[in-house]
Write a protein that holds these residues in place. Structure first.
Motif, PDB file in Angstrom:
ATOM      1  N   PHE A 181       0.837  -1.197   0.000  1.00  0.00           N
ATOM      2  CA  PHE A 181       0.000   0.000   0.000  1.00  0.00           C
ATOM      3  C   PHE A 181       0.873   1.249   0.000  1.00  0.00           C
ATOM      4  O   PHE A 181       0.625   2.207  -0.740  1.00  0.00           O
ATOM      5  CB  PHE A 181      -0.898  -0.034   1.244  1.00  0.00           C
ATOM      6  N   ALA A 182       1.923   1.221   0.829  1.00  0.00           N
ATOM      7  CA  ALA A 182       2.788   2.394   0.986  1.00  0.00           C
ATOM      8  C   ALA A 182       3.537   2.737  -0.292  1.00  0.00           C
ATOM      9  O   ALA A 182       3.850   3.916  -0.533  1.00  0.00           O
ATOM     10  CB  ALA A 182       3.772   2.168   2.127  1.00  0.00           C
ATOM     11  N   ILE A 183       3.834   1.744  -1.122  1.00  0.00           N
ATOM     12  CA  ILE A 183       4.523   2.032  -2.387  1.00  0.00           C
ATOM     13  C   ILE A 183       3.710   3.029  -3.195  1.00  0.00           C
ATOM     14  O   ILE A 183       4.187   4.093  -3.592  1.00  0.00           O
ATOM     15  CB  ILE A 183       4.738   0.752  -3.228  1.00  0.00           C
ATOM     16  N   THR A 184       2.456   2.669  -3.477  1.00  0.00           N
ATOM     17  CA  THR A 184       1.616   3.528  -4.311  1.00  0.00           C
ATOM     18  C   THR A 184       1.264   4.823  -3.590  1.00  0.00           C
ATOM     19  O   THR A 184       1.185   5.892  -4.208  1.00  0.00           O
ATOM     20  CB  THR A 184       0.331   2.794  -4.717  1.00  0.00           C
ATOM     21  N   PHE A 185       1.044   4.743  -2.288  1.00  0.00           N
ATOM     22  CA  PHE A 185       0.690   5.939  -1.507  1.00  0.00           C
ATOM     23  C   PHE A 185       1.793   6.990  -1.582  1.00  0.00           C
ATOM     24  O   PHE A 185       1.520   8.187  -1.802  1.00  0.00           O
ATOM     25  CB  PHE A 185       0.435   5.543  -0.054  1.00  0.00           C
ATOM     26  N   MET A 186       3.050   6.576  -1.422  1.00  0.00           N
ATOM     27  CA  MET A 186       4.164   7.519  -1.455  1.00  0.00           C
ATOM     28  C   MET A 186       4.541   7.917  -2.879  1.00  0.00           C
ATOM     29  O   MET A 186       5.118   8.980  -3.104  1.00  0.00           O
ATOM     30  CB  MET A 186       5.385   6.917  -0.739  1.00  0.00           C
ATOM     31  N   TRP A 187       4.223   7.056  -3.846  1.00  0.00           N
ATOM     32  CA  TRP A 187       4.530   7.332  -5.255  1.00  0.00           C
ATOM     33  C   TRP A 187       3.576   8.356  -5.852  1.00  0.00           C
ATOM     34  O   TRP A 187       3.954   9.136  -6.739  1.00  0.00           O
ATOM     35  CB  TRP A 187       4.451   6.016  -6.027  1.00  0.00           C
ATOM     36  N   THR A 188       2.334   8.388  -5.386  1.00  0.00           N
ATOM     37  CA  THR A 188       1.305   9.227  -5.998  1.00  0.00           C
ATOM     38  C   THR A 188       1.650  10.721  -6.010  1.00  0.00           C
ATOM     39  O   THR A 188       1.485  11.384  -7.042  1.00  0.00           O
ATOM     40  CB  THR A 188      -0.055   9.002  -5.308  1.00  0.00           C
ATOM     41  N   PRO A 189       2.126  11.330  -4.902  1.00  0.00           N
ATOM     42  CA  PRO A 189       2.431  12.764  -4.943  1.00  0.00           C
ATOM     43  C   PRO A 189       3.471  13.158  -5.999  1.00  0.00           C
ATOM     44  O   PRO A 189       3.192  14.051  -6.818  1.00  0.00           O
ATOM     45  CB  PRO A 189       2.893  13.067  -3.518  1.00  0.00           C
ATOM     46  N   PRO A 190       4.669  12.545  -6.024  1.00  0.00           N
ATOM     47  CA  PRO A 190       5.623  12.982  -7.064  1.00  0.00           C
ATOM     48  C   PRO A 190       5.116  12.700  -8.480  1.00  0.00           C
ATOM     49  O   PRO A 190       5.401  13.459  -9.406  1.00  0.00           O
ATOM     50  CB  PRO A 190       6.897  12.183  -6.749  1.00  0.00           C
ATOM     51  N   HIS A 191       4.350  11.627  -8.641  1.00  0.00           N
ATOM     52  CA  HIS A 191       3.789  11.292  -9.956  1.00  0.00           C
ATOM     53  C   HIS A 191       2.835  12.390 -10.438  1.00  0.00           C
ATOM     54  O   HIS A 191       2.975  12.916 -11.550  1.00  0.00           O
ATOM     55  CB  HIS A 191       3.069   9.944  -9.859  1.00  0.00           C
ATOM     56  N   PHE A 192       1.871  12.755  -9.608  1.00  0.00           N
ATOM     57  CA  PHE A 192       0.881  13.743 -10.016  1.00  0.00           C
ATOM     58  C   PHE A 192       1.419  15.171  -9.980  1.00  0.00           C
ATOM     59  O   PHE A 192       0.991  16.026 -10.762  1.00  0.00           O
ATOM     60  CB  PHE A 192      -0.386  13.628  -9.157  1.00  0.00           C
ATOM     61  N   TRP A 193       2.340  15.467  -9.080  1.00  0.00           N
ATOM     62  CA  TRP A 193       2.922  16.806  -9.067  1.00  0.00           C
ATOM     63  C   TRP A 193       3.770  17.036 -10.310  1.00  0.00           C
ATOM     64  O   TRP A 193       3.843  18.169 -10.807  1.00  0.00           O
ATOM     65  CB  TRP A 193       3.741  17.014  -7.799  1.00  0.00           C
ATOM     66  N   ALA A 194       4.421  15.999 -10.808  1.00  0.00           N
ATOM     67  CA  ALA A 194       5.161  16.140 -12.071  1.00  0.00           C
ATOM     68  C   ALA A 194       4.198  16.479 -13.201  1.00  0.00           C
ATOM     69  O   ALA A 194       4.482  17.341 -14.048  1.00  0.00           O
ATOM     70  CB  ALA A 194       5.921  14.850 -12.388  1.00  0.00           C
ATOM     71  N   LEU A 195       3.045  15.824 -13.211  1.00  0.00           N
ATOM     72  CA  LEU A 195       2.010  16.136 -14.199  1.00  0.00           C
ATOM     73  C   LEU A 195       1.536  17.581 -14.039  1.00  0.00           C
ATOM     74  O   LEU A 195       1.355  18.312 -15.026  1.00  0.00           O
ATOM     75  CB  LEU A 195       0.828  15.173 -14.030  1.00  0.00           C
TER      76      LEU A 195
END
Length: 313
Positions: A181-195
């Protein structure tokens, strides 16, 4: 499409919808991520699952994810129509009516939760129900339009599928499923902020308080770097659990080195340079982030397969 044209279309009623429009209503690209991570969670669990039960479980998890997408499009149709990235979706495009999207989302939500409970267990079904609720109510209706932390907290909605898959197999929750769960949870902010760095105009027009809108791009670049470093701690830490193995360890170290290097590059960039090259580095980082998540879960799956074959214990 302008707001005026959308209002005219809405009053005239939606265009004739086809199968493709209803399928698009379920956000198939997001659903594919849901299916894949749930599938990995199910297969890396220590308890084997009958193939037919596993197939049914993944199907109902996918339907639940699609239901969330339909309800998100129902509620967000007013802002989707003004954003370049989303105005072609079935509801803002006038192909599916808002009420119809709501009905589809509600029906599929109840069906997916009940059928998952009957096919596997009610712990998994409860997690699926909470995931749908969290995405639709907590994220879409509340966080998304209220706080720049929308993506940080709301990222939990997309992080639950591997936990659900694990619960299908084991009937419970463990440190391994929490870390997935933590993988995707922590990945989501940098992923969407880059967008958001190269799609900031969309969020500004729609009035969505994305971090780039409320704090500016420079602060967003700093946040991307901080979360990327925290993400590395989580993902490399999984290598030391029961689901980690040689393939995962090598993948995690290599991908995190690549991702951190990219985040440092974004942090160092100034806006004049970024605008001049059309946010080339930001777009590249966003694409790498997709590969990052996929390869981490694929590596977990590879180590599980090696374990089944007796090549890794």
């Amino acid at each position: 499409m302008t707001d005026t044209s959308y209002d005219i279309q809405s009053k005239a009623g939606p265009q004739e919808a086809g199968f493709g429009d209803y399928f698009a209503l379920l956000k198939p690209r997001v659903m594919s991520l849901v299916v894949f991570t749930a599938f990995v969670g199910l297969l890396v669990a220590p308890t084997p699952v009958h193939p037919f039960v596993g197939f049914c479980a993944i199907l109902f998890i996918a339907i639940g994810g699609g239901a969330s997408g339909a309800l998100n499009m129902w509620y967000d149709s007013d802002i989707d129509v003004v954003m370049k990235r989303t105005k072609g979706r079935p509801v803002p495009a006038g192909k599916v009516g808002r009420e119809e999207a709501f009905a589809v989302g509600i029906a599929l939500s109840f069906m997916s939760v009940v059928m998952l409970g009957l096919a596997s267990n009610w712990v998994a079904a409860g997690l699926l129900a909470f995931t749908i609720f969290f995405y639709v109510v907590i994220y879409t209706m509340w966080l998304k339009r209220w706080t720049p932390q929308n993506i940080v907290i709301g990222g939990a909605a997309g992080a639950f599928p591997p936990m659900i898959g694990w619960a299908v197999a084991t009937g419970g929750i463990s440190i391994e499923s929490v870390l997935m769960f933590a993988i995707t949870f922590m990945w989501t902010p940098p992923h969407f902020w880059a967008l958001a760095l190269f799609m900031n105009d969309d969020y500004t027009k729609a009035g969505v308080p994305m971090l780039t809108v409320t704090h500016g791009r420079k602060a967003t670049r700093t946040h991307i770097l901080v979360y990327t470093l925290l993400l590395a701690v989580v993902t490399i830490g999984i290598a030391f659990t029961s689901i980690g193995g040689p393939v995962y360890t090598v993948t995690a170290v290599a991908m995190n080195a690549w991702f951190i290097f990219g985040a440092i590059g974004l942090w160092r960039r100034d806006e004049m340079t970024a605008e001049a090259d059309g946010y080339k580095a930001e777009r590249a980082f966003f694409k790498v982030s997709l590969l990052y998540l996929f390869l981490h879960f694929l590596a977990l799956l590879a180590d599980a397969a090696l374990g089944v074959m007796g090549l890794w214990a």
